[in-house]
Design a protein around this motif. Structure first.
Motif: not given
Lengths: 230, 230
Positions: B92-93, B79-84, B12-13, B15, B132, B95, B97
């Motif tokens: 990597i998921i 928003y939280t980005f969590g595509e595979v 989890v990162t 950005d 990004h 979060v 800001y």
DNA sequence: ATTTCTTAGTGTATTTTTTACACTTTATAG
DNA sequence: CTATAAAGTGTAAAAAATACACTAAGAAAT
């Protein structure tokens, strides 16, 4: 960004705040009773771990289906909760979603490790496990905020509904009375409702016209930055 | 919820999409140039891994400071980005800001494993690493949406500013021309600006009055569900 | 068959908000 | 002292929001 892969990882879960409207147009939330510790027997939001081979949204939909039988509904990301002490055992980050469903369409069932699944009125929730109270209250505010400027209320109603049902829904979620005539002219002026030329049945008074939400037209208007404010 | 701890975990990162306004009231984003593979030398959003002993918001603030030297700014979850398949190496998921800063206050510096940090005009971004581009475009929309109904624009300006500066800011972010007289009367009617009874200096024309955002009053009004729409 | 009950359905006048619009003022620079 | 450039200011017209009350239609009870 520092990608060195030596960091210990948090666990990541998804939780869903599922809203529904009952027959009396009361706003409800679907909770499951935890079968295992911690917070055993406590009520909690349905949710679970994210698999490495599925996106977060997929995980949310899957967990919802597994734990409650609910499938194919409006499901949107709410917020990600990542305080350090959210779970007594381990560091857990939770991506919360909220769902809007038409209660009538589903008979909810407890499955997997949930003992029980039940609808609760949003005004009288039991104490919830973890920080689910907080997640719920963020969801309630989001629903309220979003309803004002986006036509998402239809997701809570059966596909055919009366204008009075729709108005009650707005009144319930926004927690304010609305004027019948003003509400009707405003909503009809948007041209998002199809008059089904069909009447409500089974009521012992003048029956109301039934309408349907025109999703296609909504998507067209959405492009043009049309204003959906109530 | 299924808490059995046998699941493999994603990384989890966080950005950060850092917005600023330059002297010409152009909207800028702060990017860092990656020092390591993958996407070596590509420009990317500043960010990094979340430590197990810090909240997500803390991690975002820390990474921002480490990579760019920016500290104590408006920083809000996006928003939280969590595509595979977001990262070629691992699941990597992220979060995301977004931050709003007054460019003048900071001299940004590249640090840790970033080679370089630089402000880019939002209209001419280079191709970004990972997804990004997508994160940036969600942030831009969010900023635009939020500016309409919450007075967050002040975060992008120096603490003393003129009404014309403020108007340009709104015009830039909302991507539309605004009427000078209407804008002024609307903004002043909110009573969120303090007239400093001080004049702009160093301009070769009639100098404008300087104003300051009244944060205290804003917080009071916020309680009362006051309307801040522009 | 008539009455009662309950909710559906409808229009307008008033108030408030939003919009469109142009000239005078004040400082610096040349 | 003139030119230049942006600051500052008010009003009329249009649009939108609000407040408000009676008639219509069906089912149920008598």
């Amino acid at each position: 960004m520092s990608y060195t892969y030596k960091y210990p990882k948090p666990s990541v879960t998804v939780d869903c705040v599922v809203f529904g409207l009952d027959d009396a147009q009361k706003l409800k939330v679907l909770l499951i009773q935890r079968g295992i510790a911690p917070y055993q027997n406590k009520w909690a939001l349905p949710g679970g771990f994210i698999g490495l081979d599925e996106s977060i949204a997929t995980a949310a939909a899957r967990e919802l289906k597994e734990e409650t039988g609910i499938d194919k509904v409006f499901l949107e990301q709410l917020y990600t909760f990542g305080e350090v002490d959210r779970d007594p055992r381990d560091r857990i980050i939770t991506v919360a979603y909220y769902a809007l469903i038409n209660i009538g369409e589903y008979v909810v069932k407890a499955r997997t490790d949930a003992k029980n699944a039940k609808w609760f009125s949003v005004e009288e929730l039991p104490p919830l496990a973890f920080d689910h109270d907080r997640i719920f209250s963020v969801a309630k505010e989001r629903l309220k905020g979003k309803l004002r400027y986006q036509p998402i209320g239809f997701e809570l109603l059966p596909s055919k509904f009366t204008l009075t049902q729709l108005q009650r829904l707005y009144e319930t979620v926004l927690e304010q009375k609305l004027d019948k005539r003003n509400f009707r002219s405003k909503i009809l002026k948007m041209k998002l409702l199809v008059d089904l030329e069909e009447m409500q049945a089974g009521v012992s008074h003048r029956p109301a016209k039934l309408y349907q939400f025109d999703k296609k037209r909504y998507q067209e208007l959405e492009q043009k930055e049309f204003n959906f404010e109530i």
